[in-house]
Scaffold this active site. Structure first.
Site, PDB file in Angstrom:
ATOM      1  N   TYR A  92     -15.839  -2.526  39.984  1.00  0.00           N
ATOM      2  CA  TYR A  92     -16.173  -2.357  41.389  1.00  0.00           C
ATOM      3  C   TYR A  92     -14.992  -2.862  42.206  1.00  0.00           C
ATOM      4  CZ  TYR A  92     -18.927  -1.542  45.482  1.00  0.00           C
ATOM      5  OH  TYR A  92     -19.390  -1.005  46.660  1.00  0.00           O
ATOM      6  N   HIS A 137     -19.309   7.699  39.476  1.00  0.00           N
ATOM      7  CA  HIS A 137     -20.362   8.099  38.543  1.00  0.00           C
ATOM      8  C   HIS A 137     -20.478   6.942  37.559  1.00  0.00           C
ATOM      9  CE1 HIS A 137     -22.824  10.950  36.156  1.00  0.00           C
ATOM     10  NE2 HIS A 137     -22.393  10.189  35.145  1.00  0.00           N
ATOM     11  N   HIS A 151     -20.486   4.331  34.814  1.00  0.00           N
ATOM     12  CA  HIS A 151     -19.958   4.282  33.455  1.00  0.00           C
ATOM     13  C   HIS A 151     -19.672   2.828  33.096  1.00  0.00           C
ATOM     14  CE1 HIS A 151     -16.575   4.715  36.238  1.00  0.00           C
ATOM     15  NE2 HIS A 151     -15.825   4.078  35.361  1.00  0.00           N
ATOM     16  N   HIS A 157     -17.456   0.149  30.605  1.00  0.00           N
ATOM     17  CA  HIS A 157     -16.284  -0.050  29.756  1.00  0.00           C
ATOM     18  C   HIS A 157     -16.670  -0.929  28.573  1.00  0.00           C
ATOM     19  CE1 HIS A 157     -13.177   1.569  32.580  1.00  0.00           C
ATOM     20  NE2 HIS A 157     -14.152   1.333  33.445  1.00  0.00           N
TER      21      HIS A 157
END
Length: 335
Positions: free
Chosen positions: A256, A262, A264, A266
């Protein structure tokens, strides 16, 4: 001093490897134990920084002896490459053939964006960084409309290509059957910045099918079971694909602001050194998000849009130039 330098330079080619001790910095530095003239020696090899010479860098694409594409999607492609002199003689060509039989050993990881946009240029340009605070009011009145505008521009076409199985199909290491898992649907594939071989530098992306969650700001208390389910599935799929990795060697986080709107997740190996993309002001741990939602008061609709978020922005980014710089100038920014 000249004699000492010459002696040091002469010693390196005499190094005889016995064993590799360690690889770190995402595989860019290797420590080796061996001998020189039958005496124990330690050799640490690290990839040097690129020169700043534009003449050198301008010739670099032409100097590659071999390029191996890892994947391509829309305007993005990523490859591994090996440096080599274009004017190598026939004897060197014969040696090169022997190397190719042994395996492809890359010197460089190359990402290509073509054709690129002005936004890409700004993102990758050197720039000063600011630390900003996004209040719920700024998010609602400024950031959310900005997110909507970017989605309306078609910036997510390459993501939808992956989700719908039009590109990178062979790269997907796990996915629920498209369209049959509802809100639980997602897929897992390598991040474009991973070389797909150095496990200590493992970097995967879990991309959800659902399109109603653009960022962590859309997560509410009602999403807690879904997030926990996602975490379990992602960890399970990762360790199944890479059996030498255990669940407690992985960390999951979201960005952020994210690069694209969209949702997702990590997935990286804990041994991967935390660079800018994992630093405070960019990465937020998935477990931290879940725990924050758990302790929030209110009903199931209460969520992350109700808290202030702090993060870093480059001065060339649109978020800074179009939103935060004007707010700062007007005196209405929270920081």
């Amino acid at each position: 001093m000249t004699d000492l330098n010459a002696r040091a330079e002469a010693l390196v080619p005499k190094f005889q490897l016995e064993r590799v001790l360690n690889q770190d910095q995402a595989g860019r530095r290797t420590s080796m134990y061996g001998t020189i003239d039958r005496q124990p020696a330690l050799l640490v090899v690290e990839r040097a920084p690129f020169p700043t010479s534009e003449a050198y860098l301008g010739r670099l694409p032409l100097s590659l002896s071999k390029l191996k594409n890892l994947g391509a999607n829309d305007i993005y492609s990523w490859s591994m490459a090996r440096m080599g002199a274009a004017e190598e003689n026939e004897e060197e060509k014969g040696q090169q053939s022997t190397k190719d039989q042994v395996g492809f050993f890359a010197d460089l990881k190359i990402n290509l964006i073509y054709p690129c946009t002005e936004s890409h240029i700004k993102k990758y340009s050197k720039q000063h960084v600011r630390f900003v605070t996004e209040t719920p009011e700024i998010y609602k009145n400024k950031i959310r409309p900005y997110m909507q505008s970017k989605r309306d521009e078609g910036r997510l076409n390459w993501v939808f290509n992956i989700i719908e199985g039009r590109t990178e199909v062979e790269d997907v290491i796990y996915r629920t059957k498209l369209g049959e898992a509802g809100d639980e649907g997602f897929l897992l594939l390598p991040d474009l910045n991973w070389d797909r071989s150095t496990l200590d530098a493992l970097h995967l992306l879990a991309i959800v099918e659902r399109r109603d969650i653009w960022s962590l700001r859309d997560l509410n208390k009602k999403h807690i079971p879904w997030l926990q389910h996602m975490k379990d599935k992602v960890l399970s799929a990762t360790v199944k694909t890479y059996p030498t990795i255990e669940p407690d060697q992985l960390k999951l986080y979201v960005h952020y602001q994210p690069t694209y709107y969209h949702f997702h997740i990590h997935v990286v190996h804990v041994a991967l050194e935390a660079g800018a993309t994992q630093a405070t002001g960019k990465a937020v741990g998935l477990d931290s998000i879940i725990e924050t939602l758990k302790v929030m008061g209110g009903n199931d609709e209460t969520g992350m849009d109700a808290v202030s978020m702090t993060y870093t922005l480059g001065e060339a980014s649109e978020l800074w130039t179009e939103i935060y710089a004007p707010l700062k100038k007007s005196g209405t920014a929270s920081q």
